[in-house]
Design a protein around this motif. Structure first.
Motif, PDB file in Angstrom:
ATOM      1  N   ASN A   5      40.318  37.198  41.287  1.00 47.99           N
ATOM      2  CA  ASN A   5      39.292  36.163  41.093  1.00 47.99           C
ATOM      3  C   ASN A   5      38.965  35.425  42.391  1.00 47.99           C
ATOM      4  O   ASN A   5      38.334  34.394  42.379  1.00 47.99           O
ATOM      5  N   GLU A   6      39.444  35.954  43.516  1.00 45.89           N
ATOM      6  CA  GLU A   6      39.198  35.270  44.782  1.00 45.89           C
ATOM      7  C   GLU A   6      37.972  35.828  45.462  1.00 45.89           C
ATOM      8  O   GLU A   6      37.642  37.006  45.345  1.00 45.89           O
ATOM      9  N   ARG A   7      37.328  34.947  46.216  1.00 46.86           N
ATOM     10  CA  ARG A   7      36.101  35.315  46.911  1.00 46.86           C
ATOM     11  C   ARG A   7      36.200  34.682  48.279  1.00 46.86           C
ATOM     12  O   ARG A   7      36.063  33.474  48.425  1.00 46.86           O
ATOM     13  N   LYS A   8      36.490  35.488  49.283  1.00 50.89           N
ATOM     14  CA  LYS A   8      36.661  34.904  50.616  1.00 50.89           C
ATOM     15  C   LYS A   8      35.313  34.767  51.306  1.00 50.89           C
ATOM     16  O   LYS A   8      34.521  35.698  51.334  1.00 50.89           O
ATOM     17  N   LEU A   9      35.068  33.597  51.854  1.00 55.49           N
ATOM     18  CA  LEU A   9      33.830  33.355  52.590  1.00 55.49           C
ATOM     19  C   LEU A   9      34.165  32.851  53.988  1.00 55.49           C
ATOM     20  O   LEU A   9      35.197  32.206  54.201  1.00 55.49           O
ATOM     21  N   THR A  10      33.243  33.128  54.902  1.00 59.63           N
ATOM     22  CA  THR A  10      33.340  32.494  56.220  1.00 59.63           C
ATOM     23  C   THR A  10      32.835  31.051  56.101  1.00 59.63           C
ATOM     24  O   THR A  10      32.152  30.689  55.132  1.00 59.63           O
ATOM     25  N   ILE A  11      33.122  30.248  57.117  1.00 54.61           N
ATOM     26  CA  ILE A  11      32.583  28.882  57.126  1.00 54.61           C
ATOM     27  C   ILE A  11      31.055  28.930  57.118  1.00 54.61           C
ATOM     28  O   ILE A  11      30.396  28.158  56.419  1.00 54.61           O
ATOM     29  N   ALA A  12      30.480  29.845  57.880  1.00 56.75           N
ATOM     30  CA  ALA A  12      29.012  29.949  57.933  1.00 56.75           C
ATOM     31  C   ALA A  12      28.447  30.156  56.534  1.00 56.75           C
ATOM     32  O   ALA A  12      27.499  29.473  56.115  1.00 56.75           O
ATOM     33  N   SER A 154      38.264  22.964  59.017  1.00 57.97           N
ATOM     34  CA  SER A 154      39.047  24.033  59.647  1.00 57.97           C
ATOM     35  C   SER A 154      38.962  25.335  58.873  1.00 57.97           C
ATOM     36  O   SER A 154      39.435  26.364  59.344  1.00 57.97           O
ATOM     37  N   ASN A 155      38.389  25.281  57.679  1.00 62.08           N
ATOM     38  CA  ASN A 155      38.317  26.508  56.873  1.00 62.08           C
ATOM     39  C   ASN A 155      37.127  26.439  55.923  1.00 62.08           C
ATOM     40  O   ASN A 155      36.517  25.381  55.739  1.00 62.08           O
ATOM     41  N   ALA A 156      36.811  27.572  55.320  1.00 67.64           N
ATOM     42  CA  ALA A 156      35.584  27.680  54.529  1.00 67.64           C
ATOM     43  C   ALA A 156      35.638  26.851  53.247  1.00 67.64           C
ATOM     44  O   ALA A 156      34.611  26.325  52.798  1.00 67.64           O
ATOM     45  N   TYR A 157      36.817  26.715  52.646  1.00 65.71           N
ATOM     46  CA  TYR A 157      36.912  25.899  51.430  1.00 65.71           C
ATOM     47  C   TYR A 157      36.526  24.453  51.741  1.00 65.71           C
ATOM     48  O   TYR A 157      35.701  23.853  51.052  1.00 65.71           O
ATOM     49  N   ASP A 158      37.136  23.922  52.782  1.00 66.49           N
ATOM     50  CA  ASP A 158      36.810  22.547  53.173  1.00 66.49           C
ATOM     51  C   ASP A 158      35.356  22.449  53.618  1.00 66.49           C
ATOM     52  O   ASP A 158      34.675  21.449  53.357  1.00 66.49           O
ATOM     53  N   ALA A 159      34.892  23.485  54.307  1.00 60.46           N
ATOM     54  CA  ALA A 159      33.522  23.459  54.838  1.00 60.46           C
ATOM     55  C   ALA A 159      32.509  23.288  53.720  1.00 60.46           C
ATOM     56  O   ALA A 159      31.567  22.502  53.826  1.00 60.46           O
ATOM     57  N   LYS A 160      32.712  24.003  52.621  1.00 61.58           N
ATOM     58  CA  LYS A 160      31.746  23.901  51.514  1.00 61.58           C
ATOM     59  C   LYS A 160      31.815  22.515  50.868  1.00 61.58           C
ATOM     60  O   LYS A 160      30.787  21.864  50.638  1.00 61.58           O
ATOM     61  N   GLY A 161      33.022  22.062  50.597  1.00 58.64           N
ATOM     62  CA  GLY A 161      33.169  20.760  49.937  1.00 58.64           C
ATOM     63  C   GLY A 161      32.685  19.616  50.797  1.00 58.64           C
ATOM     64  O   GLY A 161      32.083  18.647  50.296  1.00 58.64           O
ATOM     65  N   LEU A 162      32.911  19.722  52.093  1.00 54.68           N
ATOM     66  CA  LEU A 162      32.435  18.670  53.005  1.00 54.68           C
ATOM     67  C   LEU A 162      30.916  18.693  53.124  1.00 54.68           C
ATOM     68  O   LEU A 162      30.267  17.651  53.218  1.00 54.68           O
ATOM     69  N   GLY A 192      42.161  32.772  59.836  1.00 52.15           N
ATOM     70  CA  GLY A 192      42.622  31.769  58.875  1.00 52.15           C
ATOM     71  C   GLY A 192      41.534  30.857  58.352  1.00 52.15           C
ATOM     72  O   GLY A 192      41.746  30.125  57.378  1.00 52.15           O
ATOM     73  N   ALA A 193      40.364  30.892  58.986  1.00 50.92           N
ATOM     74  CA  ALA A 193      39.277  30.013  58.536  1.00 50.92           C
ATOM     75  C   ALA A 193      38.516  30.609  57.362  1.00 50.92           C
ATOM     76  O   ALA A 193      37.800  29.908  56.650  1.00 50.92           O
ATOM     77  N   THR A 194      38.645  31.933  57.179  1.00 50.50           N
ATOM     78  CA  THR A 194      37.918  32.614  56.112  1.00 50.50           C
ATOM     79  C   THR A 194      38.831  32.655  54.884  1.00 50.50           C
ATOM     80  O   THR A 194      39.805  33.400  54.859  1.00 50.50           O
ATOM     81  N   VAL A 195      38.518  31.840  53.915  1.00 50.65           N
ATOM     82  CA  VAL A 195      39.413  31.670  52.765  1.00 50.65           C
ATOM     83  C   VAL A 195      38.624  31.721  51.468  1.00 50.65           C
ATOM     84  O   VAL A 195      37.392  31.774  51.465  1.00 50.65           O
ATOM     85  N   HIS A 196      39.365  31.641  50.368  1.00 49.05           N
ATOM     86  CA  HIS A 196      38.738  31.628  49.043  1.00 49.05           C
ATOM     87  C   HIS A 196      37.856  30.391  48.883  1.00 49.05           C
ATOM     88  O   HIS A 196      38.281  29.265  49.175  1.00 49.05           O
ATOM     89  N   VAL A 197      36.659  30.614  48.403  1.00 46.80           N
ATOM     90  CA  VAL A 197      35.732  29.510  48.150  1.00 46.80           C
ATOM     91  C   VAL A 197      35.178  29.667  46.737  1.00 46.80           C
ATOM     92  O   VAL A 197      34.545  30.677  46.435  1.00 46.80           O
ATOM     93  N   PRO A 198      35.404  28.674  45.879  1.00 45.91           N
ATOM     94  CA  PRO A 198      34.840  28.766  44.522  1.00 45.91           C
ATOM     95  C   PRO A 198      33.324  28.826  44.561  1.00 45.91           C
ATOM     96  O   PRO A 198      32.699  28.243  45.449  1.00 45.91           O
ATOM     97  N   GLU A 199      32.749  29.526  43.588  1.00 45.08           N
ATOM     98  CA  GLU A 199      31.284  29.630  43.569  1.00 45.08           C
ATOM     99  C   GLU A 199      30.615  28.336  43.165  1.00 45.08           C
ATOM    100  O   GLU A 199      29.555  27.989  43.675  1.00 45.08           O
ATOM    101  N   GLU A 200      31.224  27.605  42.252  1.00 47.54           N
ATOM    102  CA  GLU A 200      30.552  26.392  41.758  1.00 47.54           C
ATOM    103  C   GLU A 200      30.589  25.301  42.836  1.00 47.54           C
ATOM    104  O   GLU A 200      31.491  25.259  43.669  1.00 47.54           O
ATOM    105  N   PRO A 201      29.592  24.420  42.815  1.00 47.08           N
ATOM    106  CA  PRO A 201      29.583  23.320  43.792  1.00 47.08           C
ATOM    107  C   PRO A 201      30.757  22.366  43.570  1.00 47.08           C
ATOM    108  O   PRO A 201      31.184  22.153  42.431  1.00 47.08           O
ATOM    109  N   TYR A 202      31.274  21.835  44.645  1.00 45.71           N
ATOM    110  CA  TYR A 202      32.339  20.820  44.578  1.00 45.71           C
ATOM    111  C   TYR A 202      32.264  19.995  45.854  1.00 45.71           C
ATOM    112  O   TYR A 202      31.644  20.394  46.828  1.00 45.71           O
TER     113      TYR A 202
END
Lengths: 339, 329
Positions: A5-12, A154-162, A192-202
């Motif tokens: 169920n993981e989906r790795k995304l880049t920060i971009a 520092s990573n894609a999960y934080d990047a999306k939420g921020l 290490g910056a490319t990590v799991h990112v949930p699809e839904e907005p947060y």
């Protein structure tokens, strides 16, 4: 290893996804900047947006940072939520008045009667021999001046939420993304910056740091690329039997001093890693935040691993000599023990 | 397009209110500043840039604006603020640094913001341009009515940011008007010394937009030219550039000895004071009676007195409030 169920995304991609999701629900959000349209941003963070939202809301601008950042301030005060891009943070010199005299001060000058809900995205960082006008971080420069929130994922999960949090904030947010974490192949990318990112907005709370690795002997505090250097150093230290805690600041303004102090209270030792220049900057601020609060928390003098006070040199060996790296962090620990 | 009788009265009223306001500020400004002049002293500390003589530009342009239209002003903003309808009580209180000021004393006279009438300032030369262009973009994108006007001085036209903003407004065909108040002086440097061409309106050609220079500090001619430019912007036909000759009857700032002015220049300017000139014209045209003008003048003076009294009697800003309103609530 990716779980089913993981989906790795880049920060971009995480930034572009957050922007697209917000634009779908909020018609006041639009993007302006150089090469953010068909090119998708030099660092990929607006890729795919013009295809979905068109050139009216994804606006390629002339090379006129003073005009379009100033325009973003006016549009923000008039009910829009502009996301603007300063392609390299180094370019701030041609447009800083719009940033620190308009964007950062108009809420205050109005006594809070106007809002300036805008995001200023800008790329930071070196390590790829781009010379001294395309490689800086300038965290301290922006964080020093009141009126702007400053984040540095520092990573894609934080990047999306921020990114989502920044677009929903009624105050200006400077969003400093590191080129070496962005996931653009041609720049080389920290895996290490490319990590799991949930699809839904947060959203991620702006002003909240994270302990990304627990430890008990030393706190290594950093942001952006520095977090990855710190994590690598922590692994090396672990091999020596040293337990390092790593704090990812995530936000520089507001600065989460409580999390830093709590970590140092636990470990008694502090190393700050900063890719920005050493003096008058982030590393000094973090050390002061600890020492002025409770100097007895420290079992050793704090150390900093930062860029020396020189312009960023071009030659690979010279630049790499100056940049923070895991070995320098381990060396800082060793010096702490020798003292 | 000529101003109606009502519009002429509105223009004269706002010119007089602006002048009475500046006179009141000038008088109070020196309280506590003699025998030794120290800018930090008195009920109105800090720099003070008065707009005496420049009223025709503000009223000629703002006569065409409604509260929903956007204006960005400069370090010399009082006449523009008054003509745009900024709350005079709160504006006076802001200039005194009072709790009841527009921003509760955080801004001061170069940073007047009144969201109710979409008025904002920047004390940095030419830096109101970007925000006005952005407001125009916002209106266009939202399909909302309204135009944006950036007032700047003739010195601002040599700033890089001015050119960037003009190009952006033109390339995006925005409902934007740049109004250059040419008072001939950038502090102590004359327009001839600073600018490579005589009429900044000619610079409009560089952006492919209409440009017009209006001579004589004439509120009627400014009204006409501004009316055309604003109508054009409202019709979606894009931005315009106006340069209005005007006169700075005051120094750059209060305390300016003005030794740089050629001998006799100021006396000649006072001879051309636009307020008595407009009064004469109103009477000559039969557009107003002596009694009507007297009533306007008395009303204006009373309005200013009330604002100054409000400011004086208001509480000082609370020092600790300095630490609030950095970010949006």
């Amino acid at each position: 290893m990716t779980k089913p169920n993981e989906r790795k995304l880049t920060i971009a991609r995480a930034m572009a996804e957050a922007t697209a999701q917000e634009m779908r629900i909020d018609p006041s959000v639009f993007v302006m900047g150089e090469d953010i349209g068909p090119l998708g941003g030099v660092y990929g963070n607006t890729r795919g947006l013009i295809e979905e939202f068109g050139a009216e809301r994804i606006r390629d601008t002339p090379i006129s940072e003073t005009a379009f950042i100033g325009a973003a301030v006016g549009a923000a005060q008039d009910g829009m939520r502009p996301v603007v891009e300063l392609m390299f943070v180094d370019f701030f010199g041609v447009c800083f008045d719009a940033i620190y005299n308009l964007m950062a001060k108009n809420i205050y000058f109005s006594g809070g009667n106007v809002k300036v809900p805008m995001v200023l995205m800008t790329s930071t960082g070196g390590g790829y021999s781009d010379g001294g006008q395309h490689s800086q971080c300038l965290y301290g420069t922006f964080a020093h001046l009141p009126g702007m929130k400053v984040v540095a994922p520092s990573n894609a999960y934080d990047a999306k939420g921020l990114m989502t949090a920044a677009m929903r904030d009624d105050s200006p947010v400077v969003y400093m993304y590191h080129k070496g974490l962005q996931g653009m192949g041609w720049l080389g990318t920290e895996a290490g910056a490319t990590v799991h990112v949930p699809e839904e907005p947060y959203t991620l709370e702006i002003g909240k740091a994270k302990v990304v690795r627990e430890g008990k002997d030393v706190s290594i505090v950093s942001c952006g690329m520095g977090v990855h250097n710190a994590l690598k150093a922590a692994k090396k230290l672990e091999a020596q039997g040293v337990s390092a805690e790593v704090v990812d600041l995530v936000s520089l303004v507001p600065l989460d001093r409580e999390t830093i102090r709590a970590s140092v209270a636990k470990t008694g030792r502090l190393i700050v890693v900063d890719e920005d220049y050493m003096s008058y900057g982030l590393s000094g601020e973090i050390i002061a935040s600890v020492t002025e609060h409770d100097i007895s928390a420290l079992k050793a003098a704090p150390k900093r691993v930062a860029f020396p006070d020189v312009p960023i040199p071009f030659a690979r060996v010279m630049e790499q000599f100056c940049l923070p790296n895991p070995d320098k962090i381990v060396a800082a620990w060793d010096q702490m023990q020798a003292a | 397009m000529s101003p109606t009788r009502e519009e002429q009265h509105w223009m004269y009223r706002n010119m007089v209110t602006s002048r009475r306001f500046e006179e009141a500020i000038a008088k109070i400004y020196f309280e506590g500043k003699s025998p030794a002049f120290n800018m930090a002293n008195g009920p109105i500390p800090g720099e003070m840039h008065l707009s005496d003589g420049q009223e025709p530009v503000a009223v000629g342009v703002c006569a065409h604006l409604t509260p929903e239209d956007v204006v960005t002003a400069t370090h010399r903003p009082h006449h523009q603020a008054i003509a745009k309808g900024v709350d005079l009580d709160k504006m006076a209180a802001e200039i005194f640094g009072k709790k009841t000021g527009l921003s509760g004393g955080r801004g001061g006279h170069m940073h007047l913001f009144d969201d109710d009438v979409n008025f904002a300032c920047s004390g940095i030369i030419a830096q109101g341009m970007g925000p006005a262009v952005g407001a125009a973009l916002s209106r266009k994108m939202q399909g909302k009515p309204g135009v944006a006007v950036a007032f700047v001085g003739e010195g601002a036209v040599n700033q890089g940011g001015w050119h960037e903003a003009m190009n952006l407004a033109a390339v995006w065909n925005l409902p934007f008007i740049c109004v250059v108040e040419d008072n001939g002086w950038g502090i102590s440097v004359s327009k001839e010394t600073a600018s490579s061409i005589g009429s900044h309106a000619d610079r409009a050609a560089a952006y492919g937009i209409p440009g017009k220079r209006i001579e004589g500090n004439d509120p009627y001619a400014i009204f006409e030219a501004a009316g055309e430019a604003i109508a054009r912007a409202r019709a979606g036909e894009g931005p315009s550039l106006l340069e209005c000759e005007t006169y700075r009857l005051a120094g750059h700032f209060m305390g300016d000895a003005e030794a740089y002015r050629p001998e006799g220049e100021k006396d000649a300017l006072f001879e051309k004071d636009p307020i008595p000139k407009m009064r004469e014209r109103l009477l000559a045209d039969g557009a107003a009676s002596e009694a009507e003008l007297n009533a306007i003048e008395e009303d204006s003076a009373a309005r200013v007195d009330a604002a100054i009294t409000f400011a004086r009697e208001s509480d000082d800003a609370a020092p600790e409030d300095a630490l609030t309103a950095v970010f949006a609530a």
